[in-house]
Design an enzyme around this catalytic site. Structure first.
Site, PDB file in Angstrom:
ATOM      1  CD  GLU A  56      36.483   3.329 -29.716  1.00 55.64           C
ATOM      2  OE1 GLU A  56      36.016   3.042 -30.821  1.00 55.64           O
ATOM      3  OE2 GLU A  56      36.175   2.758 -28.662  1.00 55.64           O
ATOM      4  CG  ASN A  74      37.265   7.493 -23.791  1.00 48.51           C
ATOM      5  OD1 ASN A  74      37.885   7.244 -22.758  1.00 48.51           O
ATOM      6  ND2 ASN A  74      36.205   6.785 -24.182  1.00 48.51           N
ATOM      7  CG  HIS A  77      36.605  -1.961 -23.149  1.00 51.79           C
ATOM      8  ND1 HIS A  77      35.547  -2.064 -22.272  1.00 51.79           N
ATOM      9  CD2 HIS A  77      36.403  -0.814 -23.842  1.00 51.79           C
ATOM     10  CE1 HIS A  77      34.733  -1.036 -22.433  1.00 51.79           C
ATOM     11  NE2 HIS A  77      35.228  -0.256 -23.373  1.00 51.79           N
ATOM     12  CD  GLU A 122      34.404   3.284 -22.975  1.00 49.66           C
ATOM     13  OE1 GLU A 122      34.194   2.191 -23.520  1.00 49.66           O
ATOM     14  OE2 GLU A 122      34.361   4.368 -23.591  1.00 49.66           O
ATOM     15  CG  ASP A 146      34.603  -4.194 -19.832  1.00 49.78           C
ATOM     16  OD1 ASP A 146      35.684  -4.176 -20.446  1.00 49.78           O
ATOM     17  OD2 ASP A 146      33.512  -4.019 -20.406  1.00 49.78           O
TER      18      ASP A 146
HETATM   19  O1  LIG Z   1      22.654  -2.737 -31.298  1.00 52.38           O
HETATM   20  C1  LIG Z   1      23.296  -1.660 -30.654  1.00 52.38           C
HETATM   21  C2  LIG Z   1      24.394  -2.166 -29.782  1.00 52.38           C
HETATM   22  O2  LIG Z   1      25.413  -2.763 -30.554  1.00 52.38           O
HETATM   23  C3  LIG Z   1      25.004  -1.012 -29.020  1.00 52.38           C
HETATM   24  O3  LIG Z   1      25.967  -1.516 -28.155  1.00 52.38           O
HETATM   25  C4  LIG Z   1      26.771  -0.550 -27.529  1.00 52.38           C
HETATM   26  C5  LIG Z   1      28.060  -0.373 -28.279  1.00 52.38           C
HETATM   27  O4  LIG Z   1      28.897   0.547 -27.591  1.00 52.38           O
HETATM   28  C6  LIG Z   1      29.198   0.153 -26.249  1.00 52.38           C
HETATM   29  O5  LIG Z   1      29.975   1.155 -25.671  1.00 52.38           O
HETATM   30  C7  LIG Z   1      31.257   1.313 -26.264  1.00 52.38           C
HETATM   31  C8  LIG Z   1      32.183   0.219 -25.773  1.00 52.38           C
HETATM   32  O6  LIG Z   1      33.534   0.496 -25.987  1.00 52.38           O
HETATM   33  C9  LIG Z   1      34.032   1.700 -26.491  1.00 52.38           C
HETATM   34  O7  LIG Z   1      34.487   1.332 -27.715  1.00 52.38           O
HETATM   35  C10 LIG Z   1      33.102   2.871 -26.632  1.00 52.38           C
HETATM   36  O8  LIG Z   1      33.722   4.074 -26.199  1.00 52.38           O
HETATM   37  C11 LIG Z   1      31.801   2.668 -25.905  1.00 52.38           C
HETATM   38  O9  LIG Z   1      30.868   3.666 -26.278  1.00 52.38           O
HETATM   39  C12 LIG Z   1      27.929   0.029 -25.433  1.00 52.38           C
HETATM   40  O10 LIG Z   1      28.257  -0.417 -24.136  1.00 52.38           O
HETATM   41  C13 LIG Z   1      27.008  -0.976 -26.106  1.00 52.38           C
HETATM   42  O11 LIG Z   1      25.770  -1.025 -25.414  1.00 52.38           O
HETATM   43  O12 LIG Z   1      23.978  -0.371 -28.257  1.00 52.38           O
HETATM   44  C14 LIG Z   1      22.940   0.183 -29.032  1.00 52.38           C
HETATM   45  C15 LIG Z   1      22.270  -0.913 -29.813  1.00 52.38           C
HETATM   46  O13 LIG Z   1      21.284  -0.346 -30.666  1.00 52.38           O
END
Ligand SMILES: O[C@@H]1[C@@H](O)[C@H](O[C@@H]2CO[C@@H](O[C@@H]3CO[C@@H](O)[C@H](O)[C@H]3O)[C@H](O)[C@H]2O)OC[C@H]1O
Length: 396
Positions: A152, A193, A229, A259, A261
């Site tokens: 990003e 990515n 996403h 990623e 979804d």
């Molecule tokens: O409180 C935090 C919690 O907010 C954190 O959430 C994660 C945030 O990153 C997510 O992955 C990203 C989703 O989209 C893209 O932007 C990125 O490349 C990814 O890394 C992840 O799924 C969430 O779990 O988790 C840790 C907690 O302490």
């Protein structure tokens, strides 16, 4: 609420059932892809039913740690490295024989304060970044099929995001990061990515610029990860995605959906679930149409552990399995795009209805309400069992 009395109502009928053929990963590999995979995270690995499906290599030949290889997790204070959580997921992948996509080395988010708010010079931040990359990539050397080296780096208009890295190092932080990762593990595939680069846009053009930049520096870049996403009904069309993937692969790099979804505004409806299935199918089909699209990773497989509801309030149900670990129509959409098959068998079904005042009533469908797998039961703990299509029902 009156206690249920049980009336054993034996309904012996002959119903056609769709039993599962090859799963997602098996089907993807059969069509020349390297993997179909899922993200996961450490806390949910204590859920044995969840873990069993994650470890089912018929569906998942690859996993990605959702959080445990990020900078704040691995190097919370400068030069102190903590690999425990990341190792749990790397070890799980090895035990299951699954590829590991490693995620992520240089990202503006989930950085410890010492990085995001440090007083840096160009030289000190380059040194800290190289130290981080070298330590982490060396620790996981030989275990990562691929690394998301940079995540990003772009704004929506394709300009560089004003991260701490860009601020103190300029765009050179990108080739430096790729070259440092390549030196530490020459065999890992190195990816840029990002999200919102899945169809033609200024941001997608910006990502292509990054590929060329790294190449011009003489550093190795193997691929571009398209996070994907998406939102139900707003997912880019298959042809828009196909054209966009070709723009990346024309630069000589691989692509992967990293990623995937597809979220919706809750509550889910039959129409939304059907559209979601179509959106998944179109996205997977775009990857299938490009020989340099190596694989697809969903950002966790079940709504039970999706990051969506906590990040996008009011939205959710983004995954192909519901919160009860039951496959949704999205699963069939993905499988269809992978060229997978489900075979129809005729089965003698005996259904027992439990009835009583205020009690539940079983629904004479052969779908998945209240159960798991393709032959789950038909009663709902909450909601009503709705017939969604010829082979699937769900409590809604
Ligand atoms: O409180 C935090 C919690 O907010 C954190 O959430 C994660 C945030 O990153 C997510 O992955 C990203 C989703 O989209 C893209 O932007 C990125 O490349 C990814 O890394 C992840 O799924 C969430 O779990 O988790 C840790 C907690 O302490």
């Amino acid at each position: 609420m009156v206690h249920l009395s049980t009336i054993a109502l034996a309904l012996a009928s002959v119903l056609p059932q769709l039993t599962q053929g090859a799963g997602l990963h098996t089907s993807a590999v059969a069509k020349g892809k390297l993997y179909f995979g899922s993200a996961t995270d450490n806390p949910e690995l204590t859920d044995t039913a969840y873990l069993a499906q994650l470890s089912n290599t018929d569906d998942f030949g690859q996993i990605t740690p959702g959080n445990s290889q990020k900078w704040d997790s691995i190097e919370p204070s400068q030069n102190t490295f903590s690999y425990t959580k990341g190792d749990v997921i790397a070890d799980l992948a090895a035990k299951n024989g699954q590829k590991l996509r490693c995620h992520t080395l240089v990202w503006h988010s989930q950085l410890p304060n010492w990085v995001s708010s440090g007083s840096w010079t160009n030289a000190t931040l380059i040194a800290a970044m190289k130290n981080h990359i070298t330590n982490v990539v060396t620790h996981y050397k030989g275990k990562c099929y691929a690394w998301d080296v940079a995540n990003e780096a772009l704004n929506e208009d394709g300009t560089y995001r004003d991260s701490v890295f860009y601020k103190y190092i300029g765009e050179a932080y990108l080739p430096i990061a790729f070259a440092t990762a390549a030196a530490a593990d020459p065999d890992a595939k190195l990816y840029y990515n990002d999200y919102n680069i899945e169809s033609a846009s200024s941001k997608s053009t910006g990502a292509q610029r990054i590929v060329k930049l790294v190449q011009q520096y003489g550093a190795k870049i193997d691929g571009v990860g398209l996070q994907a996403h998406f939102i139900v009904g707003s997912t880019p069309s298959q042809s828009a995605q196909t054209t966009n993937l070709a723009a990346f692969t024309a630069l000589g790099v691989d692509v992967a959906y990293t990623e995937l979804d597809i979220r919706m505004t809750l509550p889910s409806t039959t129409a939304l679930l059907t559209q979601q299935s179509t959106d998944y199918k179109n996205t997977v089909a775009a990857c299938m149409a490009n020989t340099k699209c190596v694989g697809i990773t969903i950002w966790d497989y079940t709504d039970k552990y999706s990051w969506v509801p906590s990040t996008f309030p009011g939205q959710g149900d983004a995954c192909p399995w519901d919160a009860n670990l039951v496959k949704k129509p999205a699963y069939a959409g993905i499988l269809a795009a992978l060229g997978g098959t489900t075979s129809t068998t005729t089965t003698l079904v005996t259904s027992t209805t439990t009835a009583g005042s205020g009690g539940t009533t079983s629904v004479p469908l052969y779908g998945q309400c209240g159960g798991s797998g393709w032959t789950g039961g038909t009663t709902c703990a909450s909601g009503t069992c709705k017939h969604i299509n010829d082979w699937y029902s769900q409590c809604l």
